[in-house]
Design a protein around this motif. Structure first.
Motif, PDB file in Angstrom:
ATOM      1  N   THR A 174      -3.147 -10.110  -1.749  1.00 31.24           N
ATOM      2  CA  THR A 174      -3.264 -10.979  -0.572  1.00 31.24           C
ATOM      3  C   THR A 174      -3.982 -10.357   0.626  1.00 31.24           C
ATOM      4  OG1 THR A 174      -1.059 -10.287   0.170  1.00 31.24           O
ATOM      5  CG2 THR A 174      -1.197 -12.305  -1.146  1.00 31.24           C
ATOM      6  N   CYS A 175      -4.236  -9.068   0.619  1.00 28.02           N
ATOM      7  CA  CYS A 175      -4.911  -8.456   1.775  1.00 28.02           C
ATOM      8  C   CYS A 175      -6.371  -8.899   1.812  1.00 28.02           C
ATOM      9  CB  CYS A 175      -4.811  -6.935   1.719  1.00 28.02           C
ATOM     10  SG  CYS A 175      -5.885  -6.155   0.491  1.00 28.02           S
ATOM     11  N   VAL A 176      -7.085  -8.498   2.846  1.00 25.80           N
ATOM     12  CA  VAL A 176      -8.481  -8.914   3.018  1.00 25.80           C
ATOM     13  C   VAL A 176      -9.335  -8.499   1.822  1.00 25.80           C
ATOM     14  CG1 VAL A 176     -10.557  -8.528   4.396  1.00 25.80           C
ATOM     15  CG2 VAL A 176      -8.375  -8.934   5.530  1.00 25.80           C
ATOM     16  N   MET A 177      -9.166  -7.265   1.351  1.00 26.29           N
ATOM     17  CA  MET A 177      -9.980  -6.791   0.242  1.00 26.29           C
ATOM     18  C   MET A 177      -9.620  -7.509  -1.056  1.00 26.29           C
ATOM     19  SD  MET A 177     -11.986  -4.808   1.770  1.00 26.29           S
ATOM     20  CE  MET A 177     -12.837  -3.568   0.803  1.00 26.29           C
ATOM     21  N   CYS A 178      -8.347  -7.710  -1.297  1.00 26.71           N
ATOM     22  CA  CYS A 178      -7.941  -8.440  -2.499  1.00 26.71           C
ATOM     23  C   CYS A 178      -8.471  -9.873  -2.476  1.00 26.71           C
ATOM     24  CB  CYS A 178      -6.425  -8.442  -2.635  1.00 26.71           C
ATOM     25  SG  CYS A 178      -5.722  -6.836  -3.110  1.00 26.71           S
ATOM     26  N   ALA A 179      -8.448 -10.501  -1.300  1.00 24.89           N
ATOM     27  CA  ALA A 179      -8.946 -11.864  -1.174  1.00 24.89           C
ATOM     28  C   ALA A 179     -10.436 -11.952  -1.483  1.00 24.89           C
ATOM     29  CB  ALA A 179      -8.673 -12.397   0.229  1.00 24.89           C
ATOM     30  N   ARG A 180     -11.141 -10.838  -1.306  1.00 24.53           N
ATOM     31  CA  ARG A 180     -12.572 -10.793  -1.624  1.00 24.53           C
ATOM     32  C   ARG A 180     -12.826 -10.412  -3.085  1.00 24.53           C
ATOM     33  NH1 ARG A 180     -14.406  -7.191   3.650  1.00 24.53           N
ATOM     34  NH2 ARG A 180     -14.095  -8.808   5.242  1.00 24.53           N
ATOM     35  N   GLY A 181     -11.768 -10.204  -3.846  1.00 26.12           N
ATOM     36  CA  GLY A 181     -11.925  -9.808  -5.228  1.00 26.12           C
ATOM     37  C   GLY A 181     -12.112  -8.322  -5.415  1.00 26.12           C
ATOM     38  N   LEU A 182     -11.852  -7.530  -4.364  1.00 23.49           N
ATOM     39  CA  LEU A 182     -12.050  -6.076  -4.403  1.00 23.49           C
ATOM     40  C   LEU A 182     -10.702  -5.394  -4.604  1.00 23.49           C
ATOM     41  CD1 LEU A 182     -14.574  -5.904  -1.423  1.00 23.49           C
ATOM     42  CD2 LEU A 182     -15.090  -6.044  -3.868  1.00 23.49           C
ATOM     43  N   SER A 183     -10.086  -5.648  -5.748  1.00 19.76           N
ATOM     44  CA  SER A 183      -8.708  -5.222  -5.968  1.00 19.76           C
ATOM     45  C   SER A 183      -8.547  -3.707  -5.999  1.00 19.76           C
ATOM     46  CB  SER A 183      -8.163  -5.828  -7.263  1.00 19.76           C
ATOM     47  OG  SER A 183      -8.980  -5.484  -8.377  1.00 19.76           O
ATOM     48  N   ALA A 184      -9.580  -2.952  -6.353  1.00 25.18           N
ATOM     49  CA  ALA A 184      -9.468  -1.488  -6.383  1.00 25.18           C
ATOM     50  C   ALA A 184      -9.501  -0.889  -4.985  1.00 25.18           C
ATOM     51  CB  ALA A 184     -10.595  -0.883  -7.221  1.00 25.18           C
ATOM     52  N   ALA A 185      -9.738  -1.716  -3.979  1.00 21.60           N
ATOM     53  CA  ALA A 185      -9.770  -1.253  -2.593  1.00 21.60           C
ATOM     54  C   ALA A 185      -8.680  -1.927  -1.763  1.00 21.60           C
ATOM     55  CB  ALA A 185     -11.142  -1.519  -1.967  1.00 21.60           C
ATOM     56  N   CYS A 186      -7.577  -2.299  -2.410  1.00 18.90           N
ATOM     57  CA  CYS A 186      -6.458  -2.948  -1.716  1.00 18.90           C
ATOM     58  C   CYS A 186      -6.018  -2.122  -0.511  1.00 18.90           C
ATOM     59  CB  CYS A 186      -5.295  -3.132  -2.683  1.00 18.90           C
ATOM     60  SG  CYS A 186      -3.804  -3.828  -1.940  1.00 18.90           S
ATOM     61  N   LEU A 187      -5.721  -2.793   0.593  1.00 17.97           N
ATOM     62  CA  LEU A 187      -5.376  -2.109   1.841  1.00 17.97           C
ATOM     63  C   LEU A 187      -3.883  -1.875   2.019  1.00 17.97           C
ATOM     64  CD1 LEU A 187      -7.784  -4.031   4.249  1.00 17.97           C
ATOM     65  CD2 LEU A 187      -8.165  -1.835   3.105  1.00 17.97           C
ATOM     66  N   ARG A 188      -3.060  -2.377   1.102  1.00 16.71           N
ATOM     67  CA  ARG A 188      -1.620  -2.293   1.301  1.00 16.71           C
ATOM     68  C   ARG A 188      -0.917  -1.322   0.350  1.00 16.71           C
ATOM     69  NH1 ARG A 188       0.795  -8.096   0.909  1.00 16.71           N
ATOM     70  NH2 ARG A 188       2.645  -7.012   1.661  1.00 16.71           N
ATOM     71  N   VAL A 189      -1.597  -0.857  -0.670  1.00 19.77           N
ATOM     72  CA  VAL A 189      -0.910  -0.096  -1.709  1.00 19.77           C
ATOM     73  C   VAL A 189      -0.774   1.395  -1.410  1.00 19.77           C
ATOM     74  CG1 VAL A 189      -1.378  -1.637  -3.635  1.00 19.77           C
ATOM     75  CG2 VAL A 189      -3.109   0.027  -2.960  1.00 19.77           C
ATOM     76  N   ARG A 190      -1.545   1.892  -0.432  1.00 22.36           N
ATOM     77  CA  ARG A 190      -1.505   3.329  -0.166  1.00 22.36           C
ATOM     78  C   ARG A 190      -1.752   3.572   1.307  1.00 22.36           C
ATOM     79  NH1 ARG A 190      -5.466   7.639  -0.914  1.00 22.36           N
ATOM     80  NH2 ARG A 190      -6.980   6.045  -1.519  1.00 22.36           N
ATOM     81  N   ALA A 191      -0.879   4.332   1.938  1.00 24.67           N
ATOM     82  CA  ALA A 191      -1.000   4.573   3.374  1.00 24.67           C
ATOM     83  C   ALA A 191      -2.238   5.375   3.727  1.00 24.67           C
ATOM     84  CB  ALA A 191       0.252   5.304   3.877  1.00 24.67           C
ATOM     85  N   GLU A 192      -2.667   6.265   2.828  1.00 18.87           N
ATOM     86  CA  GLU A 192      -3.753   7.194   3.150  1.00 18.87           C
ATOM     87  C   GLU A 192      -5.142   6.559   3.103  1.00 18.87           C
ATOM     88  OE1 GLU A 192      -0.213   9.158   1.489  1.00 18.87           O
ATOM     89  OE2 GLU A 192      -1.554   7.590   0.741  1.00 18.87           O
ATOM     90  N   GLY A 193      -5.276   5.429   2.456  1.00 20.44           N
ATOM     91  CA  GLY A 193      -6.595   4.818   2.338  1.00 20.44           C
ATOM     92  C   GLY A 193      -6.576   3.653   1.366  1.00 20.44           C
ATOM     93  N   PRO A 194      -7.726   3.022   1.146  1.00 25.03           N
ATOM     94  CA  PRO A 194      -7.782   1.868   0.251  1.00 25.03           C
ATOM     95  C   PRO A 194      -7.563   2.260  -1.209  1.00 25.03           C
ATOM     96  CG  PRO A 194      -9.706   1.965   1.701  1.00 25.03           C
ATOM     97  CD  PRO A 194      -9.014   3.281   1.802  1.00 25.03           C
ATOM     98  N   GLY A 195      -6.894   1.394  -1.943  1.00 20.81           N
ATOM     99  CA  GLY A 195      -6.775   1.530  -3.384  1.00 20.81           C
ATOM    100  C   GLY A 195      -5.705   2.488  -3.850  1.00 20.81           C
ATOM    101  N   ALA A 196      -5.187   2.213  -5.045  1.00 22.60           N
ATOM    102  CA  ALA A 196      -4.173   3.068  -5.655  1.00 22.60           C
ATOM    103  C   ALA A 196      -4.223   2.876  -7.158  1.00 22.60           C
ATOM    104  CB  ALA A 196      -2.782   2.736  -5.121  1.00 22.60           C
ATOM    105  N   ALA A 197      -3.632   3.821  -7.882  1.00 22.34           N
ATOM    106  CA  ALA A 197      -3.599   3.746  -9.343  1.00 22.34           C
ATOM    107  C   ALA A 197      -2.318   4.397  -9.851  1.00 22.34           C
ATOM    108  CB  ALA A 197      -4.820   4.432  -9.955  1.00 22.34           C
ATOM    109  N   TYR A 198      -1.930   4.039 -11.046  1.00 26.25           N
ATOM    110  CA  TYR A 198      -0.760   4.644 -11.678  1.00 26.25           C
ATOM    111  C   TYR A 198      -1.102   6.044 -12.191  1.00 26.25           C
ATOM    112  CZ  TYR A 198       0.864  -0.212 -11.865  1.00 26.25           C
ATOM    113  OH  TYR A 198       1.243  -1.498 -11.541  1.00 26.25           O
ATOM    114  N   GLY A 199      -0.189   6.976 -11.966  1.00 23.05           N
ATOM    115  CA  GLY A 199      -0.298   8.287 -12.581  1.00 23.05           C
ATOM    116  C   GLY A 199      -1.580   9.028 -12.284  1.00 23.05           C
ATOM    117  N   TYR A 200      -2.046   8.935 -11.051  1.00 27.57           N
ATOM    118  CA  TYR A 200      -3.351   9.504 -10.715  1.00 27.57           C
ATOM    119  C   TYR A 200      -3.244  10.301  -9.422  1.00 27.57           C
ATOM    120  CZ  TYR A 200      -8.456   9.663 -10.949  1.00 27.57           C
ATOM    121  OH  TYR A 200      -9.755  10.072 -11.066  1.00 27.57           O
ATOM    122  N   ALA A 201      -3.605  11.568  -9.471  1.00 30.28           N
ATOM    123  CA  ALA A 201      -3.488  12.440  -8.291  1.00 30.28           C
ATOM    124  C   ALA A 201      -4.295  11.895  -7.120  1.00 30.28           C
ATOM    125  CB  ALA A 201      -3.979  13.849  -8.641  1.00 30.28           C
ATOM    126  N   GLY A 202      -3.658  11.839  -5.955  1.00 27.38           N
ATOM    127  CA  GLY A 202      -4.331  11.387  -4.753  1.00 27.38           C
ATOM    128  C   GLY A 202      -4.499   9.887  -4.643  1.00 27.38           C
TER     129      GLY A 202
END
Length: 391
Positions: A91-119
């Motif tokens: 639902t964030c701005v990036m997700c609404a644009r179809g840019l799901s790998a750059a979601c603004l809500r999943v990680r405090a440090e910056g856009p995007g997050a992944a399972y089991g991945y350093a940083g």
């Protein structure tokens, strides 16, 4: 529950860790039926990232929903699902644009997050019995069939490998009739080549130096190019000339589109015992035709804490910008916005139009993970894509 955890450089172990649980009413708890090893897992395994001991690895989950939070509406216990590598809120701005790998809500440090991945956020990996899936309505993609059926290996590749290969072909703007070269015939390179063929490429060259990978490239319909036998650019140009260039296109002896599926650990062809992080982009700039395109799907990290011989640990690379500029070449990078493609590729699989599982070479249980990681890292015993079955 059991999980595969990073313990030290080139060492993983299967350990008991606290069970995954629901932490929010929008979560789902998924029991994993298949989870794959990925080349990016090897970056952590090799100590080339900031991975800390105890990190639960894995970002390619397929399973069955076991429990859902009170707010989840689109899946229920018993639903078979695949979960994209890059989790997102939807639902964030990036997700609404179809840019799901750059979601603004999943990680405090910056856009995007992944399972089991350093940083890439605090989310435990999927090489485990159970996985907590935040924002389950967005991140759980329902699938037909039952665990262990004929589609199990195809569907697990929808979490990352197939969508990343497809994304690479999209970044390269592969169109019907194009000539394409893919550097790297690991999982993503093979599926990038396969995706280019599905999208109508006239010919796809697959460049690598491992026999099993080159054989697999031939199986999927690509033309294998063994860089151990000489400059791959010249080999491809020679093949293009041999098959005959159309009248008036003699100056277009390269290829229209190039995909880099190698990344920062590329080998120096002149000194095979050393790395040369800019080897592929240098070759790509030589090979690509004027007004063509290059897609970079291989990983280039911000920092390499344990660089190999020939690398220096910094993200700065010397790239042939003059050649790229003079040719008018488009160069595109970017993490895979998984959810743009997951349903499309699922439906191609179900319709029988795509069978990405042809690149899966090995299966095992969680207990087999240390041995499979070792063989995968050493490019031995023909391990190209290994899938673990926790149960």
């Amino acid at each position: 529950m059991r999980a595969v955890v990073y313990t030290d450089v080139r060492t993983v172990a299967v350990r008991e860790v606290p069970d995954a649980t629901l932490e929010a009413e929008t979560d789902a708890l998924v029991r994993i039926t298949s989870t794959a090893l990925c080349g990016t897992d090897l970056h952590m395994y090799d100590g080339r990232t900031s991975a800390e001991p105890g990190l639960v690895l894995g970002h390619e989950p397929l399973g069955v929903v076991q429990e859902v939070g009170a707010a989840v509406q689109t899946v229920r216990p018993g639903t078979r699902v695949v979960i994209p590598t890059h989790l997102f809120c939807g639902t964030c701005v990036m997700c609404a644009r179809g840019l799901s790998a750059a979601c603004l809500r999943v990680r405090a440090e910056g856009p995007g997050a992944a399972y089991g991945y350093a940083g890439m956020g605090p989310y435990r990996g999927a090489q485990a019995d159970l996985l907590r899936v935040p924002w389950a309505d967005a991140n759980c993609v329902p699938l037909p069939g039952e665990p262990g059926d004929a589609y199990e290996d195809d569907f697990v590749l929808l979490a990352d490998a197939f969508v990343t290969g497809w994304h690479a072909a999209i970044l390269a703007e592969v169109e019907p009739g194009d000539t394409v070269a893919v550097f790297g015939a690991g999982t993503v390179g093979l599926l990038g080549a396969y995706s280019a063929l599905l999208r109508g490429a006239r010919v796809v060259y697959s460049v690598d130096g491992v026999d099993a990978r080159l054989d697999k490239a031939g199986e999927i319909g690509a033309v294998p190019i063994d860089f151990r036998r000489g400059d791959p650019v010249e080999q491809i140009r020679a093949d293009r000339a041999r098959t005959g260039l159309p009248l008036g296109e003699e100056k277009l002896g390269g290829v229209d589109k190039v995909i880099d599926a190698v990344g920062f650990q590329a080998r120096d062809r002149e000194h095979p015992d050393r790395e040369r992080p800019n080897q592929v982009i240098t070759d790509a700039a030589r090979l690509v035709n004027a007004a063509g395109a290059i897609a970079v799907a291989g990983v280039y990290p911000d920092r390499d804490p344990h660089p190999g011989p020939g690398a220096d640990g910094h993200e700065d690379l010397v790239a042939p910008w003059g050649a790229l500029f003079s040719k008018g070449v488009a160069v595109r990078f970017g993490r895979t916005h998984d959810r743009r493609y997951t349903v499309l590729l699922r439906d191609l699989v179900v319709a029988g139009r795509a069978r990405p599982s042809m690149i899966v070479t090995h299966h095992g249980t969680l207990a087999d993970a240390p041995e499979l990681y070792r063989h995968f890292d050493r490019r031995e015993h023909g391990v190209i894509k290994a899938v673990l079955h926790p149960r």
